[in-house]
Design a protein around this motif. Sequence first.
Motif: not given
Length: 117
Positions: A20-47
């Motif tokens: 997912k391209a970030i766009g305005n960021g309103e619909s990209t959930r930090i903890w649930k969507d893989p948004w940290l990389s355009t190469l591989i699906p990466v989402r932050p590790v919690g807690p």
Amino acid sequence: SHGWRGILSGRDLLAINLRKAIGNGESTRIWKDPWLSTLIPVRPVGPAKEEDQDLVVADFLCRGSSEWNIQRIESVLPQYLHEILRIKPNILGEPRLFRLVSITFRSLLRTIWIPCS
């Protein structure tokens, strides 16, 4: 049939590699969507702290700007600051889905991003 199995396998590969391209960021959930990389699906590790669980990427942007709020990022995801700063959000544009496609041509493997329609 062999062809049908190939189509299903390709479909599964594309689904895994959608980004997912970030766009305005309103619909990209930090903890649930893989948004940290355009190469591989990466989402932050919690807690995640309770008050940060529903954050979206727009919460890391300065209001009315496509600039990152570095203090906010450092308070929530300091370990990902450098990766986040590499992302160029577009606050005017809507987020678009992209798919990662690998193509073999003359024995060379190439990987490209293609916008989904």
